[in-house]
Write a protein that holds these residues in place. Structure first.
Motif, mmCIF file in Angstrom:
data_model
loop_
_atom_site.group_PDB
_atom_site.id
_atom_site.type_symbol
_atom_site.label_atom_id
_atom_site.label_comp_id
_atom_site.label_asym_id
_atom_site.label_seq_id
_atom_site.Cartn_x
_atom_site.Cartn_y
_atom_site.Cartn_z
ATOM 1 N N SER A 120 -2.288 4.271 3.022
ATOM 2 C CA SER A 120 -3.450 3.526 3.498
ATOM 3 C C SER A 120 -4.725 4.089 2.882
ATOM 4 O O SER A 120 -4.767 5.234 2.422
ATOM 5 N N GLU A 121 -5.754 3.270 2.839
ATOM 6 C CA GLU A 121 -7.022 3.700 2.261
ATOM 7 C C GLU A 121 -7.651 4.833 3.070
ATOM 8 O O GLU A 121 -8.451 5.602 2.541
ATOM 9 N N ASN A 122 -7.271 4.930 4.333
ATOM 10 C CA ASN A 122 -7.847 5.956 5.197
ATOM 11 C C ASN A 122 -6.877 7.097 5.476
ATOM 12 O O ASN A 122 -7.031 7.827 6.465
ATOM 13 N N LYS A 139 2.291 12.766 6.752
ATOM 14 C CA LYS A 139 3.055 11.950 7.693
ATOM 15 C C LYS A 139 3.727 10.834 6.905
ATOM 16 O O LYS A 139 3.064 9.913 6.424
ATOM 17 N N LEU A 140 5.036 10.934 6.771
ATOM 18 C CA LEU A 140 5.809 9.991 5.967
ATOM 19 C C LEU A 140 6.660 9.104 6.860
ATOM 20 O O LEU A 140 7.286 9.575 7.808
ATOM 21 N N VAL A 141 6.697 7.821 6.542
ATOM 22 C CA VAL A 141 7.541 6.887 7.293
ATOM 23 C C VAL A 141 8.505 6.212 6.319
ATOM 24 O O VAL A 141 8.120 5.816 5.217
ATOM 25 N N LEU A 142 9.763 6.116 6.730
ATOM 26 C CA LEU A 142 10.806 5.496 5.920
ATOM 27 C C LEU A 142 11.605 4.519 6.776
ATOM 28 O O LEU A 142 11.574 4.599 8.008
ATOM 29 N N LYS A 183 3.575 0.291 9.785
ATOM 30 C CA LYS A 183 3.204 1.633 10.236
ATOM 31 C C LYS A 183 2.083 2.222 9.380
ATOM 32 O O LYS A 183 1.149 2.842 9.889
ATOM 33 N N VAL A 184 2.194 2.026 8.069
ATOM 34 C CA VAL A 184 1.168 2.562 7.169
ATOM 35 C C VAL A 184 -0.147 1.798 7.358
ATOM 36 O O VAL A 184 -1.223 2.401 7.405
ATOM 37 N N LEU A 185 -0.077 0.488 7.490
ATOM 38 C CA LEU A 185 -1.280 -0.308 7.698
ATOM 39 C C LEU A 185 -2.008 0.076 8.980
ATOM 40 O O LEU A 185 -3.244 0.086 9.035
ATOM 41 N N LEU A 186 -1.245 0.406 10.010
ATOM 42 C CA LEU A 186 -1.828 0.759 11.298
ATOM 43 C C LEU A 186 -2.371 2.184 11.328
ATOM 44 O O LEU A 186 -2.998 2.593 12.312
ATOM 45 N N GLY A 187 -2.104 2.948 10.264
ATOM 46 C CA GLY A 187 -2.578 4.323 10.219
ATOM 47 C C GLY A 187 -1.699 5.308 10.954
ATOM 48 O O GLY A 187 -2.108 6.442 11.211
ATOM 49 N N ALA A 204 -1.518 -6.315 0.171
ATOM 50 C CA ALA A 204 -1.749 -5.540 -1.051
ATOM 51 C C ALA A 204 -3.164 -4.982 -1.133
ATOM 52 O O ALA A 204 -3.368 -3.834 -1.559
ATOM 53 N N SER A 205 -4.150 -5.763 -0.712
ATOM 54 C CA SER A 205 -5.541 -5.311 -0.815
ATOM 55 C C SER A 205 -5.882 -4.218 0.193
ATOM 56 O O SER A 205 -6.918 -3.560 0.078
ATOM 57 N N LYS A 206 -5.003 -4.007 1.179
ATOM 58 C CA LYS A 206 -5.268 -3.010 2.218
ATOM 59 C C LYS A 206 -4.524 -1.704 1.975
ATOM 60 O O LYS A 206 -4.607 -0.776 2.773
#
Length: 260
Positions: A120-122, A139-142, A183-187, A204-206
């Motif tokens: 994520s950008e943040n 913090k990795l998610v798979l 999960k990644v988008l939500l931070g 994609a843009s996020k």
């Protein structure tokens, strides 16, 4: 006299309409055909478009989808799930179905896929390459083990030589690749490993994308087959044929899938 003539004409028109709709005349059938496709979640966008195309090509047809992890779908099918077609993201789930003698003929690989790292950008940690996934505090998610996207991701970590270290950083094992993206988008994670095709325009843009070197990446191969237990075996094969056709292949390429 005129009234009798009009009445006779109306009767003739009604009888003619009934005859033209009768299947014995060879006219177009008005029977509704339902096709149920169980497909890997990574195929959501591409198969939805193909389903709409099949409906347009075959008026009266209706295509329904059940998108989920391939291993979950294989279990559902072997337990009696009402599917006309199965499209998996790996060979093992398909083998579960074919071993149960549920397939019509042999599965055909119709597409390939590769993996990427998303962040994520943040993100609290700067991910620059696959080795970054093993750094302390990441913090990795798979996707979960047994899910093709999860198994492929762990194979990449093996190829890079960091599976043991990166495993300590896994904070969540998800049901499928789409859940990893969420999960990644939500931070809730700094990074995840998903398919290239998961980088749809709406996300994609996020996200920031970190490419995996070709030598360390894996090739995911997608098999498809019509099923014996389907309510419309011929209609199921029709969908399979569309996927394998030049038109179907162009649609898949448009969504980022590679050639078989």
């Amino acid at each position: 006299m005129k009234l009798r003539s009009i009445s006779a004409l109306l009767v003739a028109l009604v009888l003619g309409a009934c005859a033209s709709s009768s299947p014995t005349t060879g006219g177009a059938s008005t029977k509704k055909t339902d096709v149920t496709v169980f497909a890997a979640s990574s195929l959501t966008e591409a198969f939805t478009k193909l389903g709409s195309l099949l409906e347009k090509q075959n008026p009266g047809s209706s295509v329904h989808f059940n998108f989920a992890a391939s291993d979950t779908l294989a279990t559902q099918i072997t337990q009696g799930g009402p599917a006309d077609v199965f499209a998996a993201a790996a060979a093992d789930p398909m083998a579960t179905v074919t071993a149960a003698s549920l397939a019509v003929g042999h599965p055909t690989v119709f597409a390939t896929n590769r993996l990427v790292i998303i962040t994520s950008e943040n993100a609290a940690v700067h991910i620059t390459d696959p080795h970054s996934l093993a750094a302390p505090g990441v913090k990795l998610v798979l996707a979960a083990p047994g899910v093709p996207a999860g198994d492929y991701a762990r194979q990449v970590l093996d190829n890079v030589g960091i599976r043991k270290q990166a495993s300590h950083n896994v904070v969540s094992n998800e049901v499928d690749d789409k859940s990893v993206v969420s999960k990644v988008l939500l931070g809730n994670a700094d990074a995840g490993i998903v398919y290239v095709t998961d980088l749809t325009p709406d996300v994609a843009s996020k996200l920031k994308v970190v490419r995996i070197p070709k030598a360390d990446n894996v090739v995911a191969r997608y098999p498809i087959v019509a099923l014996k237990a389907g309510s419309e075996p011929s209609a199921g094969q029709r969908f399979v044929n569309l996927v394998l056709s030049p038109t179907g292949q162009r649609v898949l390429r448009g969504f980022g899938f590679g050639a078989p």
